[in-house]
Design a protein around this motif. Structure first.
Motif, PDB file in Angstrom:
ATOM      1  N   ARG A  95      -0.342  30.553  41.513  1.00  0.00           N
ATOM      2  CA  ARG A  95      -1.249  31.462  41.146  1.00  0.00           C
ATOM      3  C   ARG A  95      -1.624  32.994  41.624  1.00  0.00           C
ATOM      4  N   LYS A  96      -1.334  32.757  43.018  1.00  0.00           N
ATOM      5  CA  LYS A  96      -1.164  34.194  43.795  1.00  0.00           C
ATOM      6  C   LYS A  96      -0.206  35.277  43.115  1.00  0.00           C
ATOM      7  N   ALA A  97       1.098  34.618  43.041  1.00  0.00           N
ATOM      8  CA  ALA A  97       2.391  35.191  42.614  1.00  0.00           C
ATOM      9  C   ALA A  97       2.156  35.690  41.089  1.00  0.00           C
ATOM     10  N   GLY A  98       1.579  34.768  40.294  1.00  0.00           N
ATOM     11  CA  GLY A  98       1.646  35.080  38.886  1.00  0.00           C
ATOM     12  C   GLY A  98       0.544  36.289  38.587  1.00  0.00           C
ATOM     13  N   ARG A  99      -0.576  36.181  39.328  1.00  0.00           N
ATOM     14  CA  ARG A  99      -1.553  37.406  39.232  1.00  0.00           C
ATOM     15  C   ARG A  99      -0.939  38.706  39.486  1.00  0.00           C
ATOM     16  N   ILE A 100      -0.251  38.950  40.761  1.00  0.00           N
ATOM     17  CA  ILE A 100       0.488  39.997  40.936  1.00  0.00           C
ATOM     18  C   ILE A 100       1.638  40.388  39.967  1.00  0.00           C
ATOM     19  N   TYR A 101       2.340  39.541  39.698  1.00  0.00           N
ATOM     20  CA  TYR A 101       3.391  39.706  38.745  1.00  0.00           C
ATOM     21  C   TYR A 101       3.105  40.400  37.207  1.00  0.00           C
ATOM     22  N   GLY A 102       1.892  39.702  36.834  1.00  0.00           N
ATOM     23  CA  GLY A 102       1.102  39.903  35.722  1.00  0.00           C
ATOM     24  C   GLY A 102       0.687  41.434  35.757  1.00  0.00           C
ATOM     25  N   LEU A 128       2.042  43.886  37.694  1.00  0.00           N
ATOM     26  CA  LEU A 128       3.165  44.778  37.819  1.00  0.00           C
ATOM     27  C   LEU A 128       3.736  44.883  36.076  1.00  0.00           C
ATOM     28  N   LYS A 129       3.912  43.865  35.387  1.00  0.00           N
ATOM     29  CA  LYS A 129       4.061  43.952  34.170  1.00  0.00           C
ATOM     30  C   LYS A 129       3.408  44.913  33.233  1.00  0.00           C
ATOM     31  N   ASP A 130       1.877  44.714  33.416  1.00  0.00           N
ATOM     32  CA  ASP A 130       1.162  45.754  32.962  1.00  0.00           C
ATOM     33  C   ASP A 130       1.349  47.280  33.370  1.00  0.00           C
ATOM     34  N   GLY A 131       1.553  47.263  34.601  1.00  0.00           N
ATOM     35  CA  GLY A 131       1.738  48.795  35.115  1.00  0.00           C
ATOM     36  C   GLY A 131       2.910  49.226  34.789  1.00  0.00           C
ATOM     37  N   GLU A 132       4.116  48.377  34.548  1.00  0.00           N
ATOM     38  CA  GLU A 132       5.505  48.826  34.194  1.00  0.00           C
ATOM     39  C   GLU A 132       5.283  49.499  32.755  1.00  0.00           C
ATOM     40  N   GLU A 133       4.683  48.443  31.814  1.00  0.00           N
ATOM     41  CA  GLU A 133       4.522  48.914  30.392  1.00  0.00           C
ATOM     42  C   GLU A 133       3.987  50.384  30.313  1.00  0.00           C
ATOM     43  N   LYS A 134       2.932  50.621  31.453  1.00  0.00           N
ATOM     44  CA  LYS A 134       2.530  52.114  31.264  1.00  0.00           C
ATOM     45  C   LYS A 134       2.953  53.043  32.155  1.00  0.00           C
ATOM     46  N   GLY A 135       4.098  52.721  32.584  1.00  0.00           N
ATOM     47  CA  GLY A 135       4.823  53.747  33.412  1.00  0.00           C
ATOM     48  C   GLY A 135       4.374  54.130  34.960  1.00  0.00           C
ATOM     49  N   MET A 181       7.008  34.886  47.614  1.00  0.00           N
ATOM     50  CA  MET A 181       6.317  35.155  48.948  1.00  0.00           C
ATOM     51  C   MET A 181       6.328  36.695  49.035  1.00  0.00           C
ATOM     52  N   ASN A 182       7.294  37.271  48.386  1.00  0.00           N
ATOM     53  CA  ASN A 182       7.702  38.897  48.827  1.00  0.00           C
ATOM     54  C   ASN A 182       7.875  39.637  47.367  1.00  0.00           C
ATOM     55  N   VAL A 183       6.658  40.172  46.961  1.00  0.00           N
ATOM     56  CA  VAL A 183       6.809  40.867  45.611  1.00  0.00           C
ATOM     57  C   VAL A 183       7.130  42.296  45.899  1.00  0.00           C
ATOM     58  N   VAL A 184       8.072  42.875  45.294  1.00  0.00           N
ATOM     59  CA  VAL A 184       8.822  44.151  45.592  1.00  0.00           C
ATOM     60  C   VAL A 184       8.711  45.008  44.388  1.00  0.00           C
TER      61      VAL A 184
END
Length: 411
Positions: free
Chosen positions: A311-318, A320-327, A341-344
């Protein structure tokens, strides 16, 4: 802004966050360990009370992780870097006992290089000698720029030797944020099916930054699994080593046949026969790790933490995807190869990374700066990082995305 005990949220990669209840109990143990009237930092490592502690830690790991009795659990010092050497020397000794007449130049060690730590491990194997190092796969060759560690290669890219003394991989690369999938049906899982079947594979894995965050796929098929405690389960100073018993060999007998002598505290046989007490172990680290494992058991063990960490990783990666789409953000790892464990990631724009890190620190969130060798931002979501901690960061990321988009729109 701070959490309880005037503490910030520590998203650092290690030494990393520990549960507050463990720290509170450990503080008591510093004064009076297990009712002895002696602090844990002062008590003899051969005392009855500490022997019970280390035996309990072994039992907690074996039970929660499902370690079969074909494997021993050992405790050592020297961290993962120490095991870069110990794994090589013990496995070369084993190979020499099995093949006493093979010349060193005919001995091969296979290394799977998917990030900074497996690269360092391969370099240490070359430095020690005793055999040829074969890079079974180098993920840089499959990266976007030919230089980055940003992926787990497809199974058909792996080229293992016919009869290696060692096959080595790092399950989760802390620096680069790359991890093997634990779903064996996924193309980014470790290719166990490519190993020689029907034999005791000399497979060694560095699990330092993902140990006890979820079950280990095909644990029984590994010769060695090791992990520094300072990521998920304890403070620095302790290394957990799970060794299949056919790999606990007489290194002195191997040396008489031509293998390199193994320092006595690096010998798995020494650790096994002394019950990890040949020399004074990291008593405080062992004690605190046992407290963490007791807490994990109370919460439901690996099933609970696997669900929490997903759940934790899914939330942060979600986000990141939104932020990537918005530049605003840019992910550094290819889809399917990302670490739980390590989101870069990178923060795009002039001084944007600086603003992001300073804003997070102002809100009581530290340890987010990426490793000095690669830069960017790194969010370490180890077991002690709670749902609430993760949501606080997630909300900050939402607000940061909105702010950046608004600012760019006004420019």
């Amino acid at each position: 802004m701070t959490t309880s005990h005037d503490r910030v949220i520590n998203f650092g990669a290690g030494p990393s966050a520990l549960p507050v209840p463990v720290l509170e109990e450990a503080a008591k143990g510093l004064l009076n360990f297990s009712g002895t009237g002696i602090g844990i930092a002062e008590i003899s490592h051969r005392s009855k009370e500490f022997t019970e502690c280390i035996n309990n830690l072994e039992s907690l790991i074996r039970t929660q992780l499902g370690v079969p009795h074909t494997h021993s659990i050992l405790f050592s010092q020297g961290g993962g870097s120490g095991q870069f050497s110990a794994v090589v020397m013990n496995m070369l000794a084993r190979y020499r006992l099995l093949h006493p007449d093979v010349k060193p130049e005919k001995i091969t060690m296979d290394y799977v290089v998917t990030g900074s730590w497996s690269k360092k491990a391969a370099e240490e194997a070359r430095r020690l000698g005793g055999g040829q190092v074969n890079i079974a796969v180098n993920s840089r060759e499959f990266s976007k720029d030919g230089k980055s560690f940003d992926n787990i290669p497809a199974h058909d890219a792996f080229k293992f030797s016919r009869d290696p003394a060692l096959i080595y991989y790092c399950e989760n690369e802390t620096v680069d944020g790359v991890e093997f999938s634990h779903e064996l049906s996924e193309p980014t899982s470790f290719p166990f099916h490519l190993l020689k079947q029907g034999s005791l594979a000399p497979l060694a894995a560095d699990y330092s930054s993902s140990f006890m965050c979820r079950p280990i796929p095909r644990l029984a098929d590994h010769a060695i699994i090791y992990a520094g405690a300072q990521k998920n389960i304890g403070p620095a100073g302790l290394t957990v080593i799970i060794v299949r018993q056919d790999c606990i060999v007489d290194v002195d007998a191997a040396a008489k046949l031509g293998a390199a002598p193994v320092p006595i505290t690096f010998s798995y046989k020494t650790l096994e026969e002394s019950k990890s007490l040949y020399n004074t172990p990291s008593v405080i680290s062992i004690y605190m790790t046992a407290l963490v494992l007791e807490l994990m058991k109370e919460k439901g063990g690996l099933a609970y933490y696997e669900d929490l960490n997903r759940r934790k990783a899914g939330r942060i990666y979600g986000l990141l995807k939104d932020g990537e789409e918005k530049g605003v953000f840019k992910r550094k790892v290819k889809a399917g190869s990302e670490s739980w464990m390590n989101v870069v990631f990178e923060v795009l724009g002039d001084d944007a990374e600086k603003r992001f890190l300073e804003g997070a620190e102002h809100l009581g969130m530290k340890g987010l700066k990426g490793h000095r060798s690669v830069g960017g931002v790194r969010v370490s979501l180890y077991n002690a990082i709670t749902d609430e901690d993760t949501e606080k960061l997630a909300q900050y990321m939402r607000d940061f995305i909105t702010q950046e988009v608004t600012t760019k729109g006004q420019a």
